[in-house]
Design an enzyme around this catalytic site. Structure first.
Site, PDB file in Angstrom:
ATOM      1  N   ASN A 191       0.865  -1.181   0.000  1.00  0.00           N
ATOM      2  CA  ASN A 191       0.000   0.000   0.000  1.00  0.00           C
ATOM      3  C   ASN A 191       0.900   1.229   0.000  1.00  0.00           C
ATOM      4  OD1 ASN A 191      -1.835   2.023   0.509  1.00  0.00           O
ATOM      5  ND2 ASN A 191      -2.231   1.428   2.641  1.00  0.00           N
ATOM      6  N   TRP A 192       0.918   1.927  -1.128  1.00  0.00           N
ATOM      7  CA  TRP A 192       1.851   3.069  -1.262  1.00  0.00           C
ATOM      8  C   TRP A 192       1.269   4.349  -0.657  1.00  0.00           C
ATOM      9  CZ3 TRP A 192       3.983   2.424  -7.001  1.00  0.00           C
ATOM     10  CH2 TRP A 192       4.644   1.188  -7.081  1.00  0.00           C
ATOM     11  N   LYS A 193       0.043   4.282  -0.190  1.00  0.00           N
ATOM     12  CA  LYS A 193      -0.620   5.437   0.449  1.00  0.00           C
ATOM     13  C   LYS A 193      -0.463   6.694  -0.433  1.00  0.00           C
ATOM     14  CE  LYS A 193       0.264   3.297   4.866  1.00  0.00           C
ATOM     15  NZ  LYS A 193       0.210   3.427   6.292  1.00  0.00           N
ATOM     16  N   HIS A 228      -9.376   0.761   5.137  1.00  0.00           N
ATOM     17  CA  HIS A 228      -8.076   0.959   5.796  1.00  0.00           C
ATOM     18  C   HIS A 228      -8.271   1.846   7.019  1.00  0.00           C
ATOM     19  CE1 HIS A 228      -3.930   2.205   6.498  1.00  0.00           C
ATOM     20  NE2 HIS A 228      -3.587   1.105   5.849  1.00  0.00           N
ATOM     21  N   GLU A 266      -6.666   4.242   8.127  1.00  0.00           N
ATOM     22  CA  GLU A 266      -6.501   5.690   7.890  1.00  0.00           C
ATOM     23  C   GLU A 266      -7.784   6.281   7.316  1.00  0.00           C
ATOM     24  OE1 GLU A 266      -2.846   5.322   5.690  1.00  0.00           O
ATOM     25  OE2 GLU A 266      -1.838   4.746   7.547  1.00  0.00           O
ATOM     26  N   GLU A 279      -5.150  -5.523  10.515  1.00  0.00           N
ATOM     27  CA  GLU A 279      -4.123  -4.516  10.762  1.00  0.00           C
ATOM     28  C   GLU A 279      -4.385  -3.847  12.111  1.00  0.00           C
ATOM     29  OE1 GLU A 279      -2.201  -3.105   6.939  1.00  0.00           O
ATOM     30  OE2 GLU A 279      -3.986  -1.890   7.159  1.00  0.00           O
ATOM     31  N   GLY A 337       2.629   1.773  10.878  1.00  0.00           N
ATOM     32  CA  GLY A 337       3.564   2.890  10.745  1.00  0.00           C
ATOM     33  C   GLY A 337       4.250   3.276  12.043  1.00  0.00           C
ATOM     34  N   SER A 390       3.669  -2.639  10.303  1.00  0.00           N
ATOM     35  CA  SER A 390       5.128  -2.657  10.430  1.00  0.00           C
ATOM     36  C   SER A 390       5.749  -3.988   9.997  1.00  0.00           C
ATOM     37  CB  SER A 390       5.549  -2.283  11.857  1.00  0.00           C
ATOM     38  OG  SER A 390       5.111  -0.973  12.166  1.00  0.00           O
ATOM     39  N   GLY A 423       2.967  -1.272   4.335  1.00  0.00           N
ATOM     40  CA  GLY A 423       2.940   0.160   4.052  1.00  0.00           C
ATOM     41  C   GLY A 423       4.352   0.672   3.798  1.00  0.00           C
ATOM     42  N   GLY A 424       4.992   1.170   4.855  1.00  0.00           N
ATOM     43  CA  GLY A 424       6.310   1.815   4.742  1.00  0.00           C
ATOM     44  C   GLY A 424       7.325   1.015   3.938  1.00  0.00           C
TER      45      GLY A 424
HETATM   46  C1  PEP Z   1      -0.536  -0.135   6.038  1.00  0.00           C
HETATM   47  O1  PEP Z   1      -0.462   0.940   5.492  1.00  0.00           O
HETATM   48  O2  PEP Z   1      -1.525  -0.830   5.792  1.00  0.00           O
HETATM   49  C2  PEP Z   1       0.543  -0.567   6.923  1.00  0.00           C
HETATM   50  C3  PEP Z   1       0.428  -1.733   7.494  1.00  0.00           C
HETATM   51  O3  PEP Z   1       1.607   0.290   7.101  1.00  0.00           O
HETATM   52  P1  PEP Z   1       3.039  -0.069   7.764  1.00  0.00           P
HETATM   53  O4  PEP Z   1       3.525  -1.329   7.093  1.00  0.00           O
HETATM   54  O5  PEP Z   1       3.904   1.115   7.462  1.00  0.00           O
HETATM   55  O6  PEP Z   1       2.814  -0.262   9.224  1.00  0.00           O
END
Ligand code: PEP
Length: 253
Positions: A9-11, A95, A97, A167, A173, A213, A234-235
């Site tokens: 997920n590049w957000k 998600h 967010e 999640e 994050g 993470s 994500g990251g």
């Molecule tokens: C996400 O954006 O769904 C996520 C899990 O981010 P991260 O891997 O950065 O925690």
């Protein structure tokens, strides 16, 4: 047998040029991997570029959200047909967010899921508890409620086009990861709950991803758990070297 899937997920990151470069590097990292799926969710603006870059590979391209309507006066929204038009065949819905920063509630998420499935998109449906929920020992209640609301009025056959992403919000994050044991416990609960809501066979075929993470150094442990079928990243998905290592997790026999 559930096929593992690693999703990035590049957000709200990457210009079109950066997205193309990142996608190209990920295509190189996937060569020869037929025993797992890879999904990339760039921002809407880069969907066409990424779709073009991955064409000829088996990488799935996804939007980060979708409207339940086909078209009309819905400023700021993107329809399923628009996603298909840009080469996407999947979408992330619910998600944390979207839930926390944009006020998307379970009912809205349910409408989005219905719209996406009716149009033929593969849905990655995200659920997860906050730190406050976990500390109050409400994790399983919250997840159960998110599952029931999110999947309201969906027949069992539709679940073939749904992937659930667990999640924990406190792990997104933050660098804090649920231990593989903690994640397995929750994944086992989700699978059992889907079995209660639908049929055991549907639950057994459902892919459940862990997100929060995920990094090169914890992916192998997570993937060794029996109910973890992949990861939503994500990251670490923004760095080709890290993401390629995650995609190439060690498959336990
Ligand atoms: C996400 O954006 O769904 C996520 C899990 O981010 P991260 O891997 O950065 O925690």
């Amino acid at each position: 047998m559930r096929k593992p899937i690693i999703a990035g997920n590049w957000k709200m990151h990457t210009t079109r040029a950066q997205a193309r470069e990142l996608a190209a590097a990920i295509v190189s990292g996937c060569v020869g991997l037929s025993d797992r799926d890879v999904l990339l969710a760039p921002p809407f603006t880069a969907l066409s570029q990424v779709s073009r870059e991955v064409s000829g590979s088996s990488i799935i391209v996804a939007g980060q959200n979708v409207c339940w309507q086909e078209q009309g006066a819905f400023t700021g929204e993107i329809s399923p047909a628009m996603l298909f038009d840009c080469g996407a065949t999947a979408v992330i819905i619910g998600h944390s967010e979207r839930r926390q920063l944009f006020g998307e509630d379970d009912k809205l998420i349910n409408r989005r899921i219905h719209g996406a499935l009716a149009a033929g998109l593969l849905v990655v449906f995200c659920i997860g508890e906050t730190l406050a929920h976990r500390e109050a020992e409400k994790t399983l209640d919250i997840l159960k409620s998110q599952l029931h609301w999110g999947l309201t009025d969906l027949v069992g056959d539709s679940l073939a086009s749904v992937i659930i992403a667990y999640e924990p919000v406190w792990a997104i994050g933050t660098g804090k990861t649920a231990s593989s044991g903690q994640a397995q416990e929750v994944h086992g609960f989700i699978r059992a709950e889907i079995g209660r809501m639908y049929k055991k066979e549907i639950a057994e075929n459902l892919r459940i991803l862990y997100g929060g993470s995920v990094k090169p150094d914890n992916i192998d442990d997570l993937m060794a758990q029996p109910d973890i079928d992949g990861a939503l990243v994500g990251g670490a998905a923004l760095d080709a070297e890290s993401f390629n290592r995650i995609i190439n997790f060690t498959q336990q026999i």
